[in-house]
Write a protein that holds these residues in place. Structure first.
Motif, PDB file in Angstrom:
ATOM      1  N   UNK A  22     -17.509 -58.950 -60.938  1.00  0.00           N
ATOM      2  CA  UNK A  22     -18.173 -59.547 -59.768  1.00  0.00           C
ATOM      3  C   UNK A  22     -19.311 -60.777 -60.128  1.00  0.00           C
ATOM      4  N   UNK A  23     -18.908 -61.208 -61.475  1.00  0.00           N
ATOM      5  CA  UNK A  23     -19.844 -62.214 -61.938  1.00  0.00           C
ATOM      6  C   UNK A  23     -20.874 -61.861 -63.541  1.00  0.00           C
ATOM      7  N   UNK A  24     -20.893 -62.154 -63.854  1.00  0.00           N
ATOM      8  CA  UNK A  24     -21.266 -61.913 -64.477  1.00  0.00           C
ATOM      9  C   UNK A  24     -23.649 -62.863 -64.500  1.00  0.00           C
ATOM     10  N   UNK A  25     -24.412 -61.493 -64.426  1.00  0.00           N
ATOM     11  CA  UNK A  25     -25.872 -62.687 -64.805  1.00  0.00           C
ATOM     12  C   UNK A  25     -26.538 -62.875 -65.973  1.00  0.00           C
ATOM     13  N   UNK A  26     -26.848 -64.157 -66.114  1.00  0.00           N
ATOM     14  CA  UNK A  26     -27.385 -64.476 -67.838  1.00  0.00           C
ATOM     15  C   UNK A  26     -28.386 -65.132 -67.025  1.00  0.00           C
TER      16      UNK A  26
ATOM     17  N   UNK B  68     -26.789 -68.114 -77.566  1.00  0.00           N
ATOM     18  CA  UNK B  68     -25.902 -67.619 -76.051  1.00  0.00           C
ATOM     19  C   UNK B  68     -25.030 -66.404 -75.619  1.00  0.00           C
ATOM     20  N   UNK B  69     -24.169 -66.935 -77.124  1.00  0.00           N
ATOM     21  CA  UNK B  69     -22.670 -65.605 -76.811  1.00  0.00           C
ATOM     22  C   UNK B  69     -23.609 -64.137 -77.046  1.00  0.00           C
ATOM     23  N   UNK B  70     -24.679 -63.985 -77.884  1.00  0.00           N
ATOM     24  CA  UNK B  70     -24.792 -62.625 -77.934  1.00  0.00           C
ATOM     25  C   UNK B  70     -26.004 -62.254 -77.023  1.00  0.00           C
ATOM     26  N   UNK B  71     -26.353 -63.187 -76.218  1.00  0.00           N
ATOM     27  CA  UNK B  71     -26.679 -62.938 -74.543  1.00  0.00           C
ATOM     28  C   UNK B  71     -25.565 -62.592 -73.499  1.00  0.00           C
ATOM     29  N   UNK B  72     -24.235 -62.840 -73.857  1.00  0.00           N
ATOM     30  CA  UNK B  72     -23.693 -63.111 -73.093  1.00  0.00           C
ATOM     31  C   UNK B  72     -23.001 -61.522 -73.323  1.00  0.00           C
ATOM     32  N   UNK B  73     -22.973 -61.076 -74.515  1.00  0.00           N
ATOM     33  CA  UNK B  73     -22.992 -59.496 -75.124  1.00  0.00           C
ATOM     34  C   UNK B  73     -23.616 -58.762 -74.072  1.00  0.00           C
ATOM     35  N   UNK B  74     -25.276 -58.715 -74.185  1.00  0.00           N
ATOM     36  CA  UNK B  74     -25.813 -57.638 -74.059  1.00  0.00           C
ATOM     37  C   UNK B  74     -25.485 -57.978 -71.861  1.00  0.00           C
ATOM     38  N   UNK B  75     -25.906 -59.282 -71.331  1.00  0.00           N
ATOM     39  CA  UNK B  75     -25.536 -59.148 -69.973  1.00  0.00           C
ATOM     40  C   UNK B  75     -24.396 -58.704 -69.476  1.00  0.00           C
ATOM     41  N   UNK B  76     -22.920 -58.676 -70.465  1.00  0.00           N
ATOM     42  CA  UNK B  76     -21.737 -58.256 -70.522  1.00  0.00           C
ATOM     43  C   UNK B  76     -21.938 -56.607 -70.012  1.00  0.00           C
TER      44      UNK B  76
ATOM     45  N   UNK C 276     -19.439 -64.089 -77.445  1.00  0.00           N
ATOM     46  CA  UNK C 276     -18.962 -62.055 -76.846  1.00  0.00           C
ATOM     47  C   UNK C 276     -17.573 -61.904 -76.975  1.00  0.00           C
ATOM     48  N   UNK C 277     -17.833 -60.424 -77.479  1.00  0.00           N
ATOM     49  CA  UNK C 277     -16.713 -60.026 -77.712  1.00  0.00           C
ATOM     50  C   UNK C 277     -15.999 -58.893 -76.424  1.00  0.00           C
ATOM     51  N   UNK C 278     -15.307 -58.458 -76.368  1.00  0.00           N
ATOM     52  CA  UNK C 278     -14.859 -57.332 -74.622  1.00  0.00           C
ATOM     53  C   UNK C 278     -15.264 -56.136 -75.241  1.00  0.00           C
ATOM     54  N   UNK C 279     -14.674 -55.463 -77.219  1.00  0.00           N
ATOM     55  CA  UNK C 279     -14.904 -54.589 -77.238  1.00  0.00           C
ATOM     56  C   UNK C 279     -16.861 -54.156 -77.291  1.00  0.00           C
ATOM     57  N   UNK C 280     -17.347 -54.857 -77.985  1.00  0.00           N
ATOM     58  CA  UNK C 280     -19.242 -54.377 -77.430  1.00  0.00           C
ATOM     59  C   UNK C 280     -19.158 -54.267 -76.130  1.00  0.00           C
ATOM     60  N   UNK C 281     -18.683 -54.501 -75.532  1.00  0.00           N
ATOM     61  CA  UNK C 281     -19.099 -54.025 -74.317  1.00  0.00           C
ATOM     62  C   UNK C 281     -18.606 -53.254 -73.418  1.00  0.00           C
ATOM     63  N   UNK C 282     -16.987 -52.977 -73.594  1.00  0.00           N
ATOM     64  CA  UNK C 282     -16.385 -52.174 -73.359  1.00  0.00           C
ATOM     65  C   UNK C 282     -16.518 -50.630 -74.316  1.00  0.00           C
TER      66      UNK C 282
END
Length: 380
Positions: free
Chosen positions: A197-201, A270-278, A27-33
């Motif tokens: 505080x963590x990320x839920x996946x 999984x990385x895209x799942x992480x993007x959405x979770x973040x 995942x990229x920070x920028x997408x979440x930010x």
């Protein structure tokens, strides 16, 4: 919650860990930010955004000297194409490698987006690049940043390497011009997840770490080579609250023996799942209504980012995309397969239909394409 093993319903907040793992296609920070600006509604928000903007690094990523935002020529309008590249921290004298390459395409309405990964092992033609003395040639896509970063008599320039990588991705996709670009330092992810505080996946099936022990320390290399030995961190199936090192380790896994049967394509999912979770976590009330936590997250994200908005800053883009929500981001998988030459793996190649996807992107017809090709949707 057991450290090193995801625990359902765990509430222990993550700590700071030593060392940063090498991982790819994450995942990229920028997408979440970008997305959590739309959820900010605090007194003093302008001060927070100013602090964030001050933390973001700037560089000439496209070779046009438009790193800052002092001379804005127009308001941001769609459609937009944004190139997001993740790199691991490396010594200054080492050539950088693009470990994660993503494109965020935002249609004209600026209220939805499509995110797709470019495989780092994609076997491509890398164009000539006079700045680095590179004559052009065929290689894996992630090598473009290394070739482009060479500077005579000086340490490699990651920003200059980004320029050649952008030109290479443009030649593959047919995108004529990127409207913005970002280099994300993966080392900062630990701080960001820590600050949230963590990320839920939602783990789709049990995955066992190739690289980490249950306590987060590195496993020992197998004597004589060929993998690692020692107890493995385990990520059970189901909804899990992951600490920073766990989230990064989980999205790093790509081998069937570790629980990822579709290899690197599973890692991309999984990385895209992480993007959405973040993004969802960043938009949660726990973050956006807590000025102290929000400030920590913004600062950590800013310090992980080098951004070029071609005349606009990262705040401008965040505000332009104020109507974009995690649920409006379509995750795309681009099907492909390996290239073998005499039994030796050379890299990856796209299936022919991917070129039709790129044509649909250029024609602003992705919705119609997706109706005809539902298999391009990464279901997460």
């Amino acid at each position: 919650m057991i450290v090193g093993k995801a625990g359902k319903g765990g509430k222990k907040k993550p700590s700071v860990w030593a060392g940063v793992p090498r991982w790819a296609q994450v995942c990229t920070v920028f997408g979440a930010v970008l997305m959590f600006f739309s959820g900010v509604s605090l007194v003093g928000v302008e001060a927070l955004l100013a602090r964030y903007e001050g933390a973001v690094g700037k560089a000439d990523l496209f070779g046009d000297q438009a790193a800052g935002a002092n001379e804005r020529t127009s308001d941001i309008k769609g459609p937009l194409n944004i190139l997001l590249v993740g790199v691991d921290p490396r010594k200054e004298e080492q050539l950088p490698l693009a470990d994660s390459i993503m494109v965020l395409h935002v249609p004209e309405g600026l209220d939805q987006a499509y995110l797709f990964s470019m495989p780092r092992d994609l076997y491509v033609q890398i164009p000539a690049f006079d700045k680095a003395g590179f004559r052009g040639g065929t290689d894996k896509l992630n090598a473009a940043m290394s070739y482009g970063s060479r500077v005579q008599g000086e340490n490699p320039s990651t920003a200059q390497g980004f320029e050649l990588l952008a030109k290479t991705v443009q030649s593959i996709t047919g995108i004529q011009r990127f409207d913005a670009g970002a280099i994300i330092n993966f080392g900062g992810f630990i701080k960001i997840v820590d600050a949230m505080g963590g990320v839920t996946m939602d783990i789709e099936q049990e995955v066992r770490s190739r690289h980490r022990r249950p306590d987060g320390t590195h496993r020992e290399p197998r004597p004589g080579g060929g993998g690692y030995v020692g107890e493995q961190a385990v990520y059970p199936e189901g909804e899990q609250l992951l600490e920073g090192w766990q989230a990064l380790d989980y999205v790093r896994q790509r081998y069937p023996e570790n629980g990822v049967p579709d290899g690197d394509y599973g890692r991309q999912r999984h990385q895209q799942q992480f993007v959405k979770a973040m993004a969802s976590q960043a938009l949660s009330a726990d973050v956006v209504t807590n000025p102290i936590k929000l400030d920590r997250v913004l600062r950590a994200a800013g310090e992980s980012l080098v951004f070029n908005g071609r005349g606009h800053n990262v705040i401008d883009f965040g505000l332009a995309l104020k109507d974009l929500r995690p649920g409006n981001i379509q995750m795309i998988k681009l099907p492909g397969g390996g290239i073998m030459d005499g039994g030796k793996y050379k890299g990856e190649r796209f299936e022919p239909a991917v070129q039709d996807f790129f044509q649909a992107l250029r024609d602003e017809q992705i919705d119609a394409f997706m109706l005809e090709h539902p298999d391009f949707q990464n279901k997460i």
